[in-house]
Scaffold this motif. Sequence first.
Motif, PDB file in Angstrom:
ATOM      1  N   SER A  63     -45.640 -19.645 -56.608  1.00  0.00           N
ATOM      2  CA  SER A  63     -45.664 -19.599 -55.148  1.00  0.00           C
ATOM      3  C   SER A  63     -44.823 -20.713 -54.555  1.00  0.00           C
ATOM      4  O   SER A  63     -44.085 -20.511 -53.584  1.00  0.00           O
ATOM      5  CB  SER A  63     -47.113 -19.714 -54.643  1.00  0.00           C
ATOM      6  OG  SER A  63     -47.914 -18.661 -55.116  1.00  0.00           O
ATOM      7  N   ILE A  70     -46.177 -12.538 -50.969  1.00  0.00           N
ATOM      8  CA  ILE A  70     -47.342 -13.368 -51.272  1.00  0.00           C
ATOM      9  C   ILE A  70     -48.599 -12.512 -51.332  1.00  0.00           C
ATOM     10  O   ILE A  70     -49.425 -12.645 -52.237  1.00  0.00           O
ATOM     11  CB  ILE A  70     -47.493 -14.483 -50.210  1.00  0.00           C
ATOM     12  CG1 ILE A  70     -46.336 -15.480 -50.324  1.00  0.00           C
ATOM     13  CG2 ILE A  70     -48.828 -15.215 -50.389  1.00  0.00           C
ATOM     14  CD1 ILE A  70     -46.272 -16.475 -49.191  1.00  0.00           C
ATOM     15  N   GLN A 109     -44.643 -13.398 -56.300  1.00  0.00           N
ATOM     16  CA  GLN A 109     -43.987 -14.693 -56.137  1.00  0.00           C
ATOM     17  C   GLN A 109     -42.899 -14.965 -57.169  1.00  0.00           C
ATOM     18  O   GLN A 109     -41.818 -15.461 -56.827  1.00  0.00           O
ATOM     19  CB  GLN A 109     -45.039 -15.821 -56.195  1.00  0.00           C
ATOM     20  CG  GLN A 109     -45.912 -15.904 -54.968  1.00  0.00           C
ATOM     21  CD  GLN A 109     -47.219 -15.150 -55.112  1.00  0.00           C
ATOM     22  OE1 GLN A 109     -47.257 -14.110 -55.777  1.00  0.00           O
ATOM     23  NE2 GLN A 109     -48.273 -15.636 -54.513  1.00  0.00           N
TER      24      GLN A 109
END
Length: 488
Positions: free
Chosen positions: A263, A399, A404
Amino acid sequence: MGSASSPLLAVRDDEVEDEIAKRSCWMETRRELRLVWGIAGPAILTSVFQYTLGSVTQTLVGHIGTLELAAVGIQNLVIAGIGFGIMLGMGSALETLCGQAFGAGKPNMLGVYLQRSWIILLLTALVLSLTYIFASPILKFLGQSDEIAELAGKFSIWMIPELFAFAINFPIQKFLQAQSKVMAMAWISSVCLILHLFISWLFIIKLGMGLLGAAITLNFSWWILVAGQLGYVLSGCCKDSWTGFSWLAFRGLGAFFRLSVASAVMLCLEYWTLMVVIVLAGLLKNPEIAVDAASICMNVEGWCFMVPLGLVAAVSVRVSNELGAGHPKAARFSVLVVITISVLIQTTFMLIILLTKKDFPRLFTENELVMEKVSKIAYFLCASIFLGSIQPVLSGVAIGAGWQATVAYINLGCYYAVGLTIAILLGFKFNLGLEGIWGGVLIGILLQTIILIIVTWWTDWEKEAALANERVSIWEGSEVIAIHAGKS
């Protein structure tokens, strides 16, 4: 008569079905708009209020001098930008896990995820504090002038407490957003902003404490914000998702860390493009003017970005909730609604900036050369704002769906292999200066946006819903195993 009227009845039946379909589509759109704005509205206010903390500080410092403005601008967008980007990115792992778990009707898992995120982010902040401590040599290595680097380095050391506030703040935000508890964050942020306005004026202007006063007030305001949000979570307002501190938070940190890193890489590669513009601007002739102009434009873009940022929160929550609940069509419909809203709003901002390009720079500086430079690059600012209406929302979709790692590779290729290379060539090889640098970065952002549109358009949402259900089952299974192990 029966045979003669049959075609007419068939036409009427078709008309009735079309009318029902239109009415159903409108009702679904209204329903989705209510859900999206129920999250996005308070999220936008929260983003605006929190962004304004740094913006107020930078604006007040800008009236002290151009050197101070350049130092704060480059610290905010480069050194703090590193910490902010990594903390926000790693905290965004909660948007996937918490959002899908909440959508699947398993809110009890959220509290453990929150605590794991705190552990990982606080340890990361400890490592990142080295970039604050050695900010001056880092900035000099990147080619910044000694004056700007020394002052920005001193300011960076004073801003280390803010870095640890980021580590606590962002996981709480994602934890609350996944449950659509966003109004509380808006109220807490508004109170902090009001307090920050007063103490910033008092310390920076009235008491004449300059950059030291700016550091004191900004650190204090961020920690007041964290205390308010933490108090809300611990007060019992999240009793279904927060059941207290647990040793389970120390289990499964490896898998959680890997998702957090993915992320962070995805979002940092996006966020750091702004940092690249500032760094490269510092390598041009008259770096003080170029950095000041770029900082002001990034400040304005940051303000305009607050709407897409709120919509990113909304679409990531809606997509993760709907996929977790096994509703793939609803997830796709939400994406279309949010992108439409974002494009309309950002286009309005773009037109306002074009109409006021010779006036808005006065809000940030009194230097005529800086104002003239800002007016010249306003067109590039507008292009960034327009692209910012689509690209962040698609990142929010990524997300919410848990893409990611895939998007990280796309960002690396588009922003850096393509955009940065073109930016350096245009800015320095072809002597186009700040305009060339920003133009190259825009080409990278445009390419990334096109690729994300294609990926989103061709996504098999049924498959994504199945993957979300599998992901929730796996993570829940690990918690159950851990609980039984603890009991035995």
